[in-house]
Every structure is written in C-alpha cells, then in structure tokens.
Design a protein around this motif. Structure first.
Motif, PDB file in Angstrom:
ATOM      1  N   UNK A 210      -3.301  -1.778   5.503  1.00 56.96           N
ATOM      2  CA  UNK A 210      -3.747  -1.398   4.157  1.00 56.96           C
ATOM      3  C   UNK A 210      -3.500  -2.492   3.112  1.00 56.96           C
ATOM      4  N   UNK A 211      -3.909  -2.193   1.854  1.00 61.23           N
ATOM      5  CA  UNK A 211      -3.575  -3.063   0.743  1.00 61.23           C
ATOM      6  C   UNK A 211      -2.068  -3.115   0.568  1.00 61.23           C
ATOM      7  N   UNK A 212      -1.564  -4.251   0.170  1.00 59.17           N
ATOM      8  CA  UNK A 212      -0.119  -4.425   0.080  1.00 59.17           C
ATOM      9  C   UNK A 212       0.236  -5.237  -1.149  1.00 59.17           C
ATOM     10  N   UNK A 213       1.510  -5.300  -1.436  1.00 58.49           N
ATOM     11  CA  UNK A 213       1.996  -6.017  -2.607  1.00 58.49           C
ATOM     12  C   UNK A 213       2.219  -7.477  -2.238  1.00 58.49           C
ATOM     13  N   UNK A 214       1.407  -8.360  -2.838  1.00 51.91           N
ATOM     14  CA  UNK A 214       1.571  -9.788  -2.594  1.00 51.91           C
ATOM     15  C   UNK A 214       2.784 -10.333  -3.327  1.00 51.91           C
ATOM     16  N   UNK A 215       3.054  -9.807  -4.516  1.00 51.46           N
ATOM     17  CA  UNK A 215       4.203 -10.246  -5.313  1.00 51.46           C
ATOM     18  C   UNK A 215       4.390  -9.294  -6.477  1.00 51.46           C
ATOM     19  N   UNK A 216       5.601  -9.244  -6.996  1.00 54.04           N
ATOM     20  CA  UNK A 216       5.881  -8.498  -8.227  1.00 54.04           C
ATOM     21  C   UNK A 216       6.998  -9.200  -8.966  1.00 54.04           C
ATOM     22  N   UNK A 217       6.955  -9.091 -10.298  1.00 55.66           N
ATOM     23  CA  UNK A 217       7.963  -9.735 -11.110  1.00 55.66           C
ATOM     24  C   UNK A 217       7.380 -10.228 -12.412  1.00 55.66           C
TER      25      UNK A 217
END
Length: 261
Positions: A210-217
């Motif tokens: 599925x779609x996923x988190x490439x980065x956060x911050x």
C-alpha cells in the motif's frame, strides 16, 4: 491536543491503500499531508477523524481513540473539512455555518465570527447549493471554525482547491493564526510551494501497495528536492528571496517526450 497515528493500515475491499503509517501532528503547528494522486491522503484524514476505522493500528485524538468517540465527543475535540461538502437542502450560508454548532451547543457569536472571518457576510442569506465551489469551500471552513474548540484539532482535505488566490491566502492566514493560538492543524494539500511556505511539518506519502510514509518531520528536513522528485517524479529546488526567506520552486521546463497519449 495532538493527532497520533500508530502503525495505521487500511484497505478498501481487500485492496491495500495505506500501511505502516506512524506520525504525529502537534499543537501549535500546521502539518501538511502531501503525496501524489490516489496515494491515500484523503483516506488517512478520514481515519484520523474517525470516519473510517483502520484495519490495523489506530489514531489518537487528544489521547482518545478516534473511531471509538461518539459524535458529540468528537465534535468537542475536532472539526473536519472534506474536499467537497455536500448539502442537498436549500439551507442558507448562515444556516450551514450554524450546523457546526449542532453537536456542541448554540453560539450565534461563534457563527457570526466564522462568517466574518471567511468573508461571507455579503452572501450569508444565499442558498448554499447556488454557490460556486470556491464559495462552498469557504462556507465549509466557516462551519468548522464555528465548531472547533479553542486549541482544538482542525483536519482539512484540500480546503482551498477551488478558491482564487486571494481567498486561499486568507484561508491560510486564518489557519496560521489558529495554529499560533495553540490549535492542531492537519491538512492535505496538492500545492507543494504553498505547503512549504505555510506548514511547520509534513507527512509525505509515497505510492505503493500500500501507500506508505516516505518521511515525516519539519518542512526543511522532509521537503528536500531529491526526495520530492522521487515521490512526485518532478524536480524541485529551494531558492532564496531578497529578504533572505526561502521558497520552493518546481521545475518549469516542459518536456513533450515525457507525456503519454
């Protein structure tokens, strides 16, 4: 009050849409949710506001499980602005904004303040279905402003997509003020330069199964040109203005060989 997403996964009819999402939106900050079309931004926001129940993981709103909150409990914590707000009855603008107070108690002062803030006074007695899409978006935001508690949570899905530049700028100014006053603002956006200028933090979703988190911050850490190009397939670069501030610019060259017929 924060929005905490813990190992969230969601599928439509066994088709994975999101998986392994771990992120947090904090009070006093604007968090932009970015990613290509159909990557799951709207689905993530619907899970965050409790409209959808995750297949895996969970979402906490102010420390409470979103999908377990009753309507009145949820309304006392957070307001939600969808991409398109459908109102089939011929309610006036003022009546639609007043609906924001339905679950939290009547307050004509809050209703009128929201109408004024979103520059709707001149059309307050017009039927909502007769408005342009951009005007309807402003009404939907006003309804959320009338509802959301002080230092509450505001979750928005492309709230300015049909607004002209001046109205969108006013909307962004309102959201900035709310965040500065302690609200938690979580907003899906398509306009990356606007997100770079407005947001404090970013949740960057990437396509996949599925779609996923490439980065956060923080914006500066997440919205690097190389990372955005990998996610969106378009080049970006940061430029410095004369006053020393930085602005994100997309690649402007149009290559006909990259299009498909």
């Amino acid at each position: 009050m924060s929005v905490v997403v813990r190992n969230l996964g969601f599928a439509y009819a066994r088709l994975p849409v999101l998986g392994g999402i771990e992120a947090e939106a904090q009070p006093g900050r604007i968090t932009a949710v970015l990613g290509p079309n159909a990557v799951g931004k709207s689905t993530l926001l619907r899970c965050a506001i409790g409209l959808l129940r995750p297949d895996e993981g969970d979402v906490l709103l102010g420390g409470k499980l979103a999908h377990r909150l009753r309507a009145r409990e949820l309304a006392a914590l957070a307001a939600y602005v969808p991409q398109r707000s459908i109102v089939s009855a011929a309610f006036t603008v003022r009546e639609v904004v007043r609906l924001g107070r339905y679950a939290v108690g009547r307050s004509e002062r809050r209703v009128e303040e929201a109408i004024t803030t979103m520059e709707l006074t001149a059309i307050a007695e017009r039927p909502y279905p007769a408005l342009s899409v951009g005007q309807q978006q402003r009404v939907a935001l006003a309804r959320a402003l009338a509802q959301v508690p002080e230092r509450g949570i505001l979750i928005l899905d492309e709230p300015t997509s049909a607004m002209d530049m001046r109205r969108a700028r006013n909307c962004f100014s309102v959201l900035r003020r709310l965040a500065d006053e302690g609200a938690t603002v979580l907003m899906a956006m398509h306009d990356l330069p606007a997100a770079a200028a407005l947001a404090d933090d970013v949740w960057l979703l990437a396509a996949g199964a599925p779609g996923h988190l490439a980065a956060s911050g923080p914006v500066e850490q997440v919205m690097r040109g190389d990372r955005l190009e990998r996610v969106f397939g378009v080049g970006f670069e940061w430029a410095r203005r004369g006053d020393g501030s930085r602005v994100l610019l997309p690649e402007t060259r149009i290559d006909a060989s990259s299009t498909t017929m």
